[in-house]
Design a protein around this motif. Sequence first.
Motif, PDB file in Angstrom:
ATOM      1  N   GLY A   1      -5.695   3.352   3.128  1.00 18.56           N
ATOM      2  CA  GLY A   1      -4.354   2.871   2.805  1.00 18.56           C
ATOM      3  C   GLY A   1      -3.290   3.601   3.604  1.00 18.56           C
ATOM      4  O   GLY A   1      -2.398   2.977   4.192  1.00 18.56           O
ATOM      5  N   ALA A   2      -3.370   4.926   3.630  1.00 23.20           N
ATOM      6  CA  ALA A   2      -2.416   5.717   4.410  1.00 23.20           C
ATOM      7  C   ALA A   2      -2.607   5.467   5.907  1.00 23.20           C
ATOM      8  O   ALA A   2      -1.625   5.395   6.658  1.00 23.20           O
ATOM      9  CB  ALA A   2      -2.563   7.199   4.096  1.00 23.20           C
TER      10      ALA A   2
ATOM     11  N   ALA B   1       3.632   9.786   6.798  1.00 25.35           N
ATOM     12  CA  ALA B   1       3.894   8.475   7.378  1.00 25.35           C
ATOM     13  C   ALA B   1       5.282   7.985   6.996  1.00 25.35           C
ATOM     14  O   ALA B   1       6.008   7.432   7.819  1.00 25.35           O
ATOM     15  CB  ALA B   1       2.827   7.481   6.941  1.00 25.35           C
ATOM     16  N   ALA B   2       5.683   8.212   5.749  1.00 25.57           N
ATOM     17  CA  ALA B   2       7.011   7.795   5.303  1.00 25.57           C
ATOM     18  C   ALA B   2       8.104   8.565   6.041  1.00 25.57           C
ATOM     19  O   ALA B   2       9.115   7.977   6.463  1.00 25.57           O
ATOM     20  CB  ALA B   2       7.142   7.995   3.798  1.00 25.57           C
TER      21      ALA B   2
ATOM     22  N   HIS C   1      -3.652   2.685   7.259  1.00 21.81           N
ATOM     23  CA  HIS C   1      -3.058   1.368   7.521  1.00 21.81           C
ATOM     24  C   HIS C   1      -1.549   1.492   7.706  1.00 21.81           C
ATOM     25  O   HIS C   1      -0.978   0.964   8.664  1.00 21.81           O
ATOM     26  CB  HIS C   1      -3.369   0.412   6.376  1.00 21.81           C
ATOM     27  CG  HIS C   1      -2.602  -0.871   6.480  1.00 21.81           C
ATOM     28  ND1 HIS C   1      -1.329  -1.004   5.981  1.00 21.81           N
ATOM     29  CD2 HIS C   1      -2.923  -2.052   7.049  1.00 21.81           C
ATOM     30  CE1 HIS C   1      -0.895  -2.217   6.231  1.00 21.81           C
ATOM     31  NE2 HIS C   1      -1.846  -2.873   6.881  1.00 21.81           N
ATOM     32  N   ASP C   2      -0.890   2.178   6.780  1.00 15.66           N
ATOM     33  CA  ASP C   2       0.562   2.298   6.849  1.00 15.66           C
ATOM     34  C   ASP C   2       1.003   3.016   8.124  1.00 15.66           C
ATOM     35  O   ASP C   2       1.963   2.604   8.778  1.00 15.66           O
ATOM     36  CB  ASP C   2       1.096   3.029   5.621  1.00 15.66           C
ATOM     37  CG  ASP C   2       0.924   2.232   4.338  1.00 15.66           C
ATOM     38  OD1 ASP C   2       0.648   1.010   4.414  1.00 15.66           O
ATOM     39  OD2 ASP C   2       1.059   2.830   3.259  1.00 15.66           O
TER      40      ASP C   2
ATOM     41  N   ARG D   1      -7.645  -2.700   8.634  1.00 18.53           N
ATOM     42  CA  ARG D   1      -7.459  -3.854   7.747  1.00 18.53           C
ATOM     43  C   ARG D   1      -8.800  -4.455   7.348  1.00 18.53           C
ATOM     44  O   ARG D   1      -8.970  -4.905   6.215  1.00 18.53           O
ATOM     45  CB  ARG D   1      -6.570  -4.887   8.417  1.00 18.53           C
ATOM     46  CG  ARG D   1      -5.123  -4.438   8.473  1.00 18.53           C
ATOM     47  CD  ARG D   1      -4.244  -5.390   9.226  1.00 18.53           C
ATOM     48  NE  ARG D   1      -2.841  -5.079   8.969  1.00 18.53           N
ATOM     49  CZ  ARG D   1      -1.832  -5.601   9.644  1.00 18.53           C
ATOM     50  NH1 ARG D   1      -2.070  -6.474  10.620  1.00 18.53           N
ATOM     51  NH2 ARG D   1      -0.596  -5.264   9.340  1.00 18.53           N
TER      52      ARG D   1
ATOM     53  N   MET E   1       0.831  -1.182   0.000  1.00 17.78           N
ATOM     54  CA  MET E   1       0.000   0.000   0.000  1.00 17.78           C
ATOM     55  C   MET E   1       0.873   1.241   0.000  1.00 17.78           C
ATOM     56  O   MET E   1       1.867   1.317   0.703  1.00 17.78           O
ATOM     57  CB  MET E   1      -0.873   0.019   1.240  1.00 17.78           C
ATOM     58  CG  MET E   1      -1.947  -1.004   1.207  1.00 17.78           C
ATOM     59  SD  MET E   1      -2.837  -0.994   2.761  1.00 17.78           S
ATOM     60  CE  MET E   1      -3.263  -2.700   2.793  1.00 17.78           C
TER      61      MET E   1
ATOM     62  N   ALA F   1       0.385   0.711  11.119  1.00 14.61           N
ATOM     63  CA  ALA F   1       1.368  -0.379  11.114  1.00 14.61           C
ATOM     64  C   ALA F   1       2.731   0.120  11.596  1.00 14.61           C
ATOM     65  O   ALA F   1       3.404  -0.552  12.383  1.00 14.61           O
ATOM     66  CB  ALA F   1       1.475  -0.996   9.722  1.00 14.61           C
ATOM     67  N   ASN F   2       3.135   1.301  11.140  1.00 18.07           N
ATOM     68  CA  ASN F   2       4.403   1.873  11.600  1.00 18.07           C
ATOM     69  C   ASN F   2       4.341   2.228  13.083  1.00 18.07           C
ATOM     70  O   ASN F   2       5.302   2.014  13.821  1.00 18.07           O
ATOM     71  CB  ASN F   2       4.774   3.097  10.769  1.00 18.07           C
ATOM     72  CG  ASN F   2       5.297   2.736   9.405  1.00 18.07           C
ATOM     73  OD1 ASN F   2       5.993   1.744   9.234  1.00 18.07           O
ATOM     74  ND2 ASN F   2       4.963   3.539   8.406  1.00 18.07           N
TER      75      ASN F   2
ATOM     76  N   GLY G   1       1.990   4.666   1.103  1.00 13.04           N
ATOM     77  CA  GLY G   1       1.824   5.471   2.295  1.00 13.04           C
ATOM     78  C   GLY G   1       1.855   6.941   1.968  1.00 13.04           C
ATOM     79  O   GLY G   1       2.216   7.346   0.868  1.00 13.04           O
TER      80      GLY G   1
END
Length: 119
Positions: free
Chosen positions: A44-45, A7-8, A47-48, A78, A1, A51-52, A3
């Motif tokens: 999607g963003a 987030a990155a 989720h990322d 999710r 996905m 997750a991070n 990000g």
Amino acid sequence: MAGSPLAAALAQATQENGGSADQAVLGAELHEAAIGYYMSGDYGAAHDAFANAAAIRRKIPGGEVELIKTLSALGNTRRLLGDFTAALESLNEAIQLAEDTDGIEVAIGVGPRINRLIV
């Protein structure tokens, strides 16, 4: 996905910041950013970022309650993305962690999410 740039950037800062107290701040910032993405419908963003945030919060001693919250939100995200197996894994991890720690009161909020997965 794919990000988001935020987030990155936060994930990169986290990798460069091994083990310091700033990890708690980064985990919180990622969690808050994820909530913003979630509320705007960018799952999607979200989720990322969740997750991070979970990856960071796993490294913080005594941060189980915050990790439980992030895992619960990650599981719900999710589910919305249609990845039901991963959703159950995240929610089960949150419940197990809550049962193993003093974070059990947080797990009460996880139950309704599991019921929605089953329905």
